[in-house]
Design an enzyme around this catalytic site. Structure first.
Site, PDB file in Angstrom:
ATOM      1  N   CYS A 101       0.835  -1.211   0.000  1.00  9.25           N
ATOM      2  CA  CYS A 101       0.000   0.000   0.000  1.00  9.25           C
ATOM      3  C   CYS A 101       0.867   1.258   0.000  1.00  9.25           C
ATOM      4  O   CYS A 101       1.949   1.288   0.592  1.00  9.25           O
ATOM      5  CB  CYS A 101      -0.987   0.104   1.164  1.00  9.25           C
ATOM      6  SG  CYS A 101      -2.128  -1.284   1.293  1.00  9.25           S
ATOM      7  N   ARG A 156       8.679   2.821  -3.398  1.00  7.09           N
ATOM      8  CA  ARG A 156       7.390   3.496  -3.601  1.00  7.09           C
ATOM      9  C   ARG A 156       7.331   4.805  -2.822  1.00  7.09           C
ATOM     10  O   ARG A 156       6.735   5.791  -3.275  1.00  7.09           O
ATOM     11  CB  ARG A 156       6.235   2.569  -3.204  1.00  7.09           C
ATOM     12  CG  ARG A 156       6.004   1.456  -4.214  1.00  7.09           C
ATOM     13  CD  ARG A 156       4.821   0.575  -3.831  1.00  7.09           C
ATOM     14  NE  ARG A 156       5.150  -0.353  -2.767  1.00  7.09           N
ATOM     15  CZ  ARG A 156       4.678  -0.299  -1.532  1.00  7.09           C
ATOM     16  NH1 ARG A 156       3.850   0.687  -1.173  1.00  7.09           N
ATOM     17  NH2 ARG A 156       5.030  -1.203  -0.638  1.00  7.09           N
ATOM     18  N   ASN A 182       5.053   1.280   3.671  1.00 11.52           N
ATOM     19  CA  ASN A 182       5.063   0.189   4.651  1.00 11.52           C
ATOM     20  C   ASN A 182       6.398   0.203   5.393  1.00 11.52           C
ATOM     21  O   ASN A 182       7.068   1.228   5.422  1.00 11.52           O
ATOM     22  CB  ASN A 182       4.823  -1.148   3.927  1.00 11.52           C
ATOM     23  CG  ASN A 182       3.641  -1.092   2.979  1.00 11.52           C
ATOM     24  OD1 ASN A 182       3.825  -1.041   1.777  1.00 11.52           O
ATOM     25  ND2 ASN A 182       2.427  -1.061   3.515  1.00 11.52           N
ATOM     26  N   TYR A 230      -0.181  -1.798   5.793  1.00 16.29           N
ATOM     27  CA  TYR A 230       0.580  -2.883   6.408  1.00 16.29           C
ATOM     28  C   TYR A 230       1.905  -2.358   6.966  1.00 16.29           C
ATOM     29  O   TYR A 230       2.548  -1.483   6.378  1.00 16.29           O
ATOM     30  CB  TYR A 230       0.836  -3.987   5.384  1.00 16.29           C
ATOM     31  CG  TYR A 230       0.233  -5.317   5.795  1.00 16.29           C
ATOM     32  CD1 TYR A 230      -1.105  -5.399   6.173  1.00 16.29           C
ATOM     33  CD2 TYR A 230       0.999  -6.479   5.813  1.00 16.29           C
ATOM     34  CE1 TYR A 230      -1.661  -6.604   6.550  1.00 16.29           C
ATOM     35  CE2 TYR A 230       0.454  -7.694   6.188  1.00 16.29           C
ATOM     36  CZ  TYR A 230      -0.867  -7.756   6.555  1.00 16.29           C
ATOM     37  OH  TYR A 230      -1.408  -8.956   6.935  1.00 16.29           O
TER      38      TYR A 230
END
Length: 326
Positions: free
Chosen positions: A2, A226, A173, A81
């Site tokens: 995520c 990310r 995360n 997460y």
């Protein structure tokens, strides 16, 4: 997995947005929970009556479980997460002992702003309790914003839950937020402009073309990659005006980190972006983009919806829609 970020337009529309990346099919959909909705914690140690209404992506699993959402005061929360980092607490008498997957509902149902979130966190203990459907204790952390646009995270790494300011206003995360912020120091050469020519001994090296300023931009799907990619795009995307322009800009950023089905395999299953959720703190609207249909679905907390007394599940078309032009 995520990825999440906040985004502001030039006319002060504040957003919190996220990708939901997961291997197990969660089956979430936009769901509205009304004011005064009563539910019992899975721990059987706390019962709640939500003071405020909210909408987000959820699913009924005994009671409703939400991964994210926005309430009638513009408070927005998303759970992501946090593997190998989340440390949950022991139950304590006189506190609200909750399962981790219930925190989104508690905060959205009972807090107007970040100050009230911290007051609520002072009364909460997060207990290692399995989530229905996936039958495991999810390691989670949360990103939270309110109508002011201020952004904080909640990372359960000690016995006391607290809000931590997020100056980058991006979260992915593990590792913890401060690690990701320090890691940005490894990417000082990133820039939206082309690098200038450079002399190597008696040779002048020129850029092959556009994009040399992003040659160091990581392209993988790990949380650090990310995070860096999202932070760079968020900082440099052209400012926009208007709510829908803001939604469009957010989607252009998140499409750079969403994970197509089949390219990221974990234990034989594809961990992919099941949906994108965008919470409009100014307009009190929730935008939902499922994997199988890139259309944008919107649910607004209208006066009429806020008068509802029962939960409302909103259907959507989970098949790609195309506009014929001839």
């Amino acid at each position: 997995m995520c990825t999440s970020l906040t985004f502001d337009t030039t006319d002060n529309h504040h957003f919190l947005a996220r990708t939901m990346d997961y291997a197990f099919e969660l089956g979430g959909r936009p769901v509205f929970l009304p004011r005064h909705y009563q539910w019992e914690s899975a721990t059987k140690e706390a019962t709640f009556i939500n003071e405020y209404a909210f909408v987000g992506t959820g699913r009924q699993l005994g009671t409703y479980f939400f991964a994210d959402g926005i309430n009638e005061y513009g408070l927005s929360v998303a759970a992501l997460y946090f593997p190998r980092e989340a440390n949950y607490q022991t139950p304590q008498s006189g506190k609200k002992n909750l399962a981790p997957h219930e925190l989104v509902s508690v905060l959205l149902g009972n807090c107007c702003n970040l100050d009230e979130v911290q007051q609520e966190l002072d009364q909460i203990r997060l207990i290692a309790f399995e989530t229905p459907l996936i039958n495991t204790v999810p390691p989670l952390h949360w990103i939270v914003t309110d109508a002011s646009g201020r952004c904080c995270v909640i990372e359960p790494r000690s016995e006391q839950l607290k809000l931590e300011g997020d100056p980058v206003e991006v979260m992915t995360n593990s590792p913890e937020l401060q690690w990701h912020i320090k890691n940005l120091s490894n990417y000082l050469t990133l820039q939206p402009t082309v690098h200038e020519s450079k002399q190597f001994m008696g040779v002048t090296a020129h850029a092959f073309g556009q994009g040399t300023g992003t040659s160091q931009l990581p392209g993988g799907y790990t949380p650090p990659q990310r995070f860096v990619r999202t932070a760079f795009l968020k900082q440099n995307i052209t400012p926009v005006t208007g709510e829908y322009a803001g939604v469009n800009a957010i989607l252009h950023v998140l499409h750079n980190v969403e994970i197509p089905h089949g390219v990221n395999i974990k234990q034989g299953e594809s961990d992919y972006t099941q949906y994108i959720g965008i919470m409009g703190a100014t307009s009190k609207a929730y935008y939902f983009v499922p994997y199988d249909n890139q259309s944008v679905f919107k649910v607004s907390l209208t006066p009429e919806l806020l008068e509802e007394t029962e939960p409302v599940e909103f259907p959507f078309t989970n098949e790609q829609q195309v506009t014929e032009l001839n």
